[in-house]
Design a protein around this motif. Structure first.
Motif, PDB file in Angstrom:
ATOM      1  N   LEU A  25      35.229 -17.752  29.878  1.00 36.67           N
ATOM      2  CA  LEU A  25      35.157 -19.205  29.733  1.00 36.67           C
ATOM      3  C   LEU A  25      36.482 -19.868  30.090  1.00 36.67           C
ATOM      4  CD1 LEU A  25      33.055 -19.530  26.440  1.00 36.67           C
ATOM      5  CD2 LEU A  25      32.303 -19.966  28.791  1.00 36.67           C
ATOM      6  N   VAL A  26      37.588 -19.277  29.632  1.00 33.72           N
ATOM      7  CA  VAL A  26      38.910 -19.856  29.915  1.00 33.72           C
ATOM      8  C   VAL A  26      39.209 -19.793  31.415  1.00 33.72           C
ATOM      9  CG1 VAL A  26      41.391 -19.538  29.575  1.00 33.72           C
ATOM     10  CG2 VAL A  26      39.838 -19.390  27.633  1.00 33.72           C
ATOM     11  N   VAL A  27      38.942 -18.638  32.030  1.00 26.55           N
ATOM     12  CA  VAL A  27      39.187 -18.505  33.468  1.00 26.55           C
ATOM     13  C   VAL A  27      38.301 -19.470  34.246  1.00 26.55           C
ATOM     14  CG1 VAL A  27      38.998 -16.954  35.437  1.00 26.55           C
ATOM     15  CG2 VAL A  27      39.978 -16.127  33.301  1.00 26.55           C
ATOM     16  N   GLY A  28      37.014 -19.583  33.858  1.00 23.68           N
ATOM     17  CA  GLY A  28      36.105 -20.508  34.527  1.00 23.68           C
ATOM     18  C   GLY A  28      36.559 -21.947  34.395  1.00 23.68           C
ATOM     19  N   ALA A  29      37.054 -22.311  33.188  1.00 23.85           N
ATOM     20  CA  ALA A  29      37.540 -23.676  32.978  1.00 23.85           C
ATOM     21  C   ALA A  29      38.769 -23.959  33.838  1.00 23.85           C
ATOM     22  CB  ALA A  29      37.860 -23.888  31.501  1.00 23.85           C
ATOM     23  N   LEU A  30      39.676 -22.973  33.945  1.00 22.92           N
ATOM     24  CA  LEU A  30      40.872 -23.165  34.774  1.00 22.92           C
ATOM     25  C   LEU A  30      40.496 -23.321  36.247  1.00 22.92           C
ATOM     26  CD1 LEU A  30      43.346 -20.603  33.164  1.00 22.92           C
ATOM     27  CD2 LEU A  30      43.527 -23.100  33.121  1.00 22.92           C
ATOM     28  N   ILE A  31      39.564 -22.485  36.720  1.00 19.95           N
ATOM     29  CA  ILE A  31      39.135 -22.594  38.121  1.00 19.95           C
ATOM     30  C   ILE A  31      38.483 -23.942  38.375  1.00 19.95           C
ATOM     31  CG2 ILE A  31      37.521 -21.667  39.835  1.00 19.95           C
ATOM     32  CD1 ILE A  31      38.009 -18.903  38.656  1.00 19.95           C
ATOM     33  N   ALA A  32      37.627 -24.378  37.445  1.00 23.62           N
ATOM     34  CA  ALA A  32      36.973 -25.680  37.601  1.00 23.62           C
ATOM     35  C   ALA A  32      37.988 -26.816  37.608  1.00 23.62           C
ATOM     36  CB  ALA A  32      35.960 -25.885  36.480  1.00 23.62           C
ATOM     37  N   PHE A  33      39.011 -26.706  36.764  1.00 29.02           N
ATOM     38  CA  PHE A  33      40.043 -27.750  36.724  1.00 29.02           C
ATOM     39  C   PHE A  33      40.805 -27.823  38.036  1.00 29.02           C
ATOM     40  CE2 PHE A  33      44.585 -28.624  36.086  1.00 29.02           C
ATOM     41  CZ  PHE A  33      44.514 -29.958  35.687  1.00 29.02           C
ATOM     42  N   PHE A  34      41.230 -26.661  38.547  1.00 31.12           N
ATOM     43  CA  PHE A  34      42.003 -26.655  39.789  1.00 31.12           C
ATOM     44  C   PHE A  34      41.155 -27.105  40.977  1.00 31.12           C
ATOM     45  CE2 PHE A  34      44.742 -23.465  37.500  1.00 31.12           C
ATOM     46  CZ  PHE A  34      45.857 -24.287  37.431  1.00 31.12           C
TER      47      PHE A  34
END
Length: 385
Positions: A25-34
């Motif tokens: 979830l954290v990695v997915g959120a970071l990718i979505a943010f970038f």
């Protein structure tokens, strides 16, 4: 049974799964943010993220192409030309790297002093010289100094060399060339399995394996007959005043890039082969000699087959390194995928999209190599009874 939160929180398996889910979830959120931030910046610049530009005419020429290409063709076809050039370079590189690397690795165990020293000197020298420097050496010091087309070198009437490249014997049509490649691949795969079967029988019985050997010889003979007589070979012919017509032309840029990649990567492969052979215990060598096998037969039938299980995993990494190092061919103006991608994003102003395509291309090629090598690795592992 009632659900108990306290029991769940004490369960170590729950925390392992929860930690993995949280990480995803954290990695997915970071990718979505970038990605969102990237897209907002691209929209602000008036060029939202997308690949529609690949349908626009490229407008530039490509000096060497394995497929038909015209300047008015779209960008995607220009990238396809670069990909085809890269694939031909990588496949040829892997084949010749395997031959040279295995030969140099086995030669390091040769009782011949001169052969042993040449092998060790080659590995020690080539491994410690940067690949880009070797690329320039082959291009400027070797192939650029070949004779002009008017004074070109004739090799047995089957190959010509000049400072524009090499001209080789080749099938008359692309379809026949693909047929020949397919026949050779099938022959190599069949020969690999027949040789493994022959090795097992020969080691187990010392005198058996005749039927497997006859099958191997017959398969090789069939492949050779098809390749020699079934592909309608075209011999390159010199023309008056210099130059060559017919056959296959390999540009100076291609042969320089291929030579540099092969001799550089082969030095690392030779060390992998040497380490794999050394991993076979001395008892195996002595047991094979006690059966009356010659030194060559010991290496072919006993030592090298066992060394394969150690050789193949790191060999996979070297093949992927060769694939990625092929991008350096742009330094001598060979139009591989990176060179054409560089021209594309300079013209379109779309570096993000172009480099996404570029990274995906190298990823797919490396994954394809990994899949093949993993299958080969499973085939050579010891089978427990």
């Amino acid at each position: 049974m009632a659900f108990n939160v306290k029991t769940l929180l004490r369960d170590e398996r729950f925390w392992k799964i929860a930690f993995q889910v949280l990480t995803v979830l954290v990695v997915g959120a970071l990718i979505a943010f970038f990605l969102g931030n990237l897209n907002r910046n691209l929209i602000r610049q008036g060029s939202p993220f997308g690949f529609r530009f690949l349908l626009n005419p490229a407008g530039f020429s490509i000096g060497e192409s394995a497929i038909r290409y015209l300047p008015q063709d779209p960008y995607w076809k220009a990238l396809a030309v670069g990909l085809s050039n890269t694939v031909t370079l990588v496949i040829a590189g892997i084949v010749f790297t395997t031959i040279v690397g295995v030969t140099a690795g086995v030669a390091s165990f040769s009782p011949n002093w001169l052969l042993y020293k040449i092998s060790r000197a080659y590995v020690g020298l080539v491994r410690n010289v940067p690949l880009l420097l070797q690329l320039f050496f082959w291009y400027f010091a070797v192939y650029s100094n070949l004779p002009r087309p008017a004074d070109q070198i004739n090799v047995l009437g089957l190959m010509y060399l000049n400072n524009r490249g090499a001209y080789l014997l080749w099938p008359a049509t692309a379809q026949l060339a693909l047929l020949g490649i397919g026949v050779i691949v099938v022959g190599l795969v069949g020969s690999f399995f027949l040789w493994g079967w022959y090795t097992q029988v020969r080691v187990a019985t010392a005198t058996g394996g005749q039927s497997q050997l006859y099958g191997l010889v017959g398969l090789v003979a069939i492949v050779l007959l098809i390749v020699i007589f079934g592909l309608n070979w075209r011999v390159p012919e010199a023309v008056e005043g210099g130059g060559v017509t017919g056959g296959l032309r390999l540009s100076r840029e291609y042969v320089a890039a291929l030579s540099a990649l092969v001799f550089y990567t082969s030095a690392f492969v030779a060390e992998i082969v040497r380490a794999g052979i050394q991993s076979v215990s001395r008892g195996q060598w002595e047991a094979a000699r006690s059966l009356g096998l010659s030194a060559g037969a010991v290496m072919q039938l006993v030592v090298f087959p066992q060394a394969m299980r150690v050789i193949i995993p790191p060999l996979n990494s070297e093949y992927m390194n060769l694939t990625k190092n092929s991008s350096l061919a742009f330094a001598v103006a060979f139009p591989e995928i990176y060179s054409i991608a560089n021209t594309t994003f300079n013209q379109t102003g779309r570096p993000v999209e172009v480099f996404v395509v570029l990274m995906a291309t190298y990823l797919v090629m490396c994954l394809a190599i990994t899949v093949v090598m993993n299958q080969l690795n499973r085939a050579v592992q010891f089978k427990e009874r």
